[in-house]
Enzyme design. Structure first.
Site, PDB file in Angstrom:
ATOM      1  N   ARG A 223       0.773  -1.082  -0.029  1.00  0.00           N
ATOM      2  CA  ARG A 223       0.048  -0.086   0.011  1.00  0.00           C
ATOM      3  C   ARG A 223       0.701   1.221   0.060  1.00  0.00           C
ATOM      4  NH1 ARG A 223      -3.374  -2.737  -1.712  1.00  0.00           N
ATOM      5  NH2 ARG A 223      -5.735  -3.231  -0.796  1.00  0.00           N
ATOM      6  N   HIS A 271      -1.071   0.917  -9.843  1.00  0.00           N
ATOM      7  CA  HIS A 271      -1.918   0.167  -9.302  1.00  0.00           C
ATOM      8  C   HIS A 271      -2.684  -1.015  -9.836  1.00  0.00           C
ATOM      9  CE1 HIS A 271      -3.994  -0.092  -4.879  1.00  0.00           C
ATOM     10  NE2 HIS A 271      -3.790  -1.071  -5.136  1.00  0.00           N
TER      11      HIS A 271
END
Length: 308
Positions: A223, A271
């Site tokens: 993350r 992502h």
């Protein structure tokens, strides 16, 4: 059973059609259509509405459409509401593919060759066999175990660290609250697959980079807030790290002009390492709903004390 889907609408429409054929007893409504809110038992979302409990007074569980649930502010959710993350074969396979690509690219020095191509340089460099390349995996959950198994099958000298003990064939495993120095010191390529928690926020920093072998490389697929971006840039510019593959950032997307966009030692992707696959996720969703109906614990249930 009545459920509401609040996320990417094309996937939602496919799930709606699929469930209508495979499980006609389950009615899926696509946000903002919710049917009778008092009948809604499940919400599937990336971000739930602010007035969650008011809107759905009989909600039994909140399901994430992704592999993580750290996008939810657990402090704002009812303490007894089960929160479930998505575990499905497509997500796992996608992560295995991406990390394998990244590790092989770093192992064979592809960022360096890409720079040479741009400079019109034809220059070869010595390469190591996979067995002499030490790869460290931080995070040995569902995704980390699958990644480690694939890397072992390719011949890499693989180790792993997680907070809780794990045993994986062919992988030297460490566990504890923080990654130990011995683990970091033998990680020529370090992979971050950790969930975002208070203890992992900012973990990829100067102190950690200094414990890696000089000329190590990083694959960040955890993350964004786990990475101190300035510390990474300093480590790359000093030669402590030679390259990084970054799929998650903070913020997302990065603003125009950010150093990551043009840094010659960084491969940046938006992502996309692991994405929920429509078909396999629908089957996994239905299997989990059936578990709930039978009174069984759902797969992917979050432990709120740990945050994942």
């Amino acid at each position: 059973m009545h459920i509401v889907y609040k996320s990417e609408p094309v996937r939602g429409a496919h799930w709606q059609r699929w469930l209508a054929q495979q499980a006609p007893d389950i009615q899926l409504h696509i946000w903002p259509e919710i049917g009778d809110p008092a009948e809604v038992e499940m919400l599937i979302a990336w971000q739930p509405p602010d007035d969650l409990t008011t809107l759905f007074p009989n909600l039994k569980a909140l399901l994430s459409v992704g592999a993580g649930a750290d996008q939810f502010d657990l402090s704002q959710l009812p303490p007894d509401l089960p929160v479930v993350r998505m575990i499905e074969p497509g997500l796992t396979q996608g992560m295995v593919e991406y990390v394998t690509f990244a590790v092989l690219g770093l192992h064979r020095d592809m960022p360096r060759y890409l720079q040479q191509q741009r400079q019109q340089q034809w220059l070869g460099h010595a390469s190591l066999p996979a067995g002499k390349r030490r790869v460290g995996v931080m995070g040995l959950g569902e995704l980390g175990q699958a990644v480690a198994a694939q890397l072992v099958s390719l011949g890499f000298d693989c180790s792993g660290w997680s907070r809780t003990p794990r045993m994986i064939d062919g992988v030297t495993c460490w566990h504890g609250e923080q990654p130990p120095g011995d683990f970091l010191a033998r990680s020529d390529i370090l992979i971050c697959l950790l969930p975002l928690t208070d203890s992992t926020r900012g973990m990829l920093n100067q102190q950690l980079f200094r414990q890696l072998p000089r000329d190590a490389a990083l694959v960040q697929v955890g993350r964004g807030p786990q990475l101190n971006q300035d510390h990474l840039l300093a480590a790359l510019d000093s030669g402590q790290l030679r390259a990084a593959v970054i799929d998650v950032t903070d913020p997302e997307p990065l603003p125009p002009g950010h150093a990551f966009w043009t840094h010659p030692a960084i491969w940046l992707t938006p992502h996309i390492a692991s994405q929920t696959q429509t078909e396999s996720a629908a089957a996994a969703l239905l299997a989990n709903l059936r578990r709930y109906q039978r009174g069984e614990a759902m797969v992917g249930l979050i432990d709120r004390r740990r945050g994942y």
